[in-house]
Write an enzyme that holds these catalytic residues in place. Structure first.
Site, short mmCIF file in Angstrom:
data_model
loop_
_atom_site.label_atom_id
_atom_site.label_comp_id
_atom_site.label_asym_id
_atom_site.label_seq_id
_atom_site.Cartn_x
_atom_site.Cartn_y
_atom_site.Cartn_z
CG ASP A 7 -1.81 1.20 1.32
OD1 ASP A 7 -2.16 1.75 0.26
OD2 ASP A 7 -2.17 1.59 2.44
CD GLU A 67 -5.14 0.52 -2.07
OE1 GLU A 67 -6.10 -0.18 -1.69
OE2 GLU A 67 -4.62 1.41 -1.37
CG ASP A 139 -0.73 3.26 5.98
OD1 ASP A 139 -1.58 3.58 5.12
OD2 ASP A 139 -0.29 4.06 6.82
#
Length: 168
Positions: A7, A67, A139
């Site tokens: 991420d 992502e 996260d």
């Protein structure tokens, strides 16, 4: 298969590693890489890259999932996020990993069932899907969710390939 989920973020990049064996998923490791906001941008990106390389060397994943970046109203923030994402992609690709890329709503739908899920819902589902995992933060939970999403997509693709091979 060992999957590294990422991420990306300039301030904090979450990472999570899972093992996928068929439909069975298990937690391997997770963490967050933080960069010092007082450092110049090139130094922050270098620090992010070095830390990611260390994670890849330590965890030895077979593949990675990242992502995708969503734009926001602050162009400068979006640009910095894009630069961090570029470093994440470079580290994974440079290590020879096959990389899956997923829109945030696809990740949320894969792990929560709705593309509009909130961070706390993702964290709750990680506790269900990866029992015993101690999350390093939001996260890291997001990164694990990206890895889980990738595991589902890889398993689905493999199942479809098997069906094609059987003539179905």
């Amino acid at each position: 298969m060992i999957i590294l989920g990422l991420d990306p973020g300039l301030g904090t990049t979450g990472w999570g590693v899972i093992r996928a064996e068929g439909n069975r998923l298990s937690h391997v490791a997770n963490g967050q890489i933080r960069t010092d906001p007082s450092m110049a941008l090139p130094r922050r990106l270098t620090a992010l890259y070095s830390a990611l390389i260390d994670v890849i060397r330590t965890e030895r994943p077979d593949g990675a999932a990242v992502e995708e970046v969503l734009g926001n109203s602050n162009a400068q923030s979006t640009l910095k996020l894009g630069q961090a994402r570029g470093v994440v992609l470079l580290a994974a690709a440079g290590a020879g990993l096959h990389i899956g890329e997923y829109h945030p709503s696809t990740v949320k739908k894969a792990v929560v069932g709705t593309g509009g899920a909130e961070k706390r819902q993702i964290q709750a589902m990680m506790a269900v899907l990866l029992p015993g995992a101690k999350l390093a933060g939001a996260d890291a939970a997001d990164a694990l969710a990206v890895a889980v999403c990738h595991a589902h997509h890889v398993a689905s693709a493999a199942a479809m390939e098997r069906r094609r091979g059987l003539g179905a």
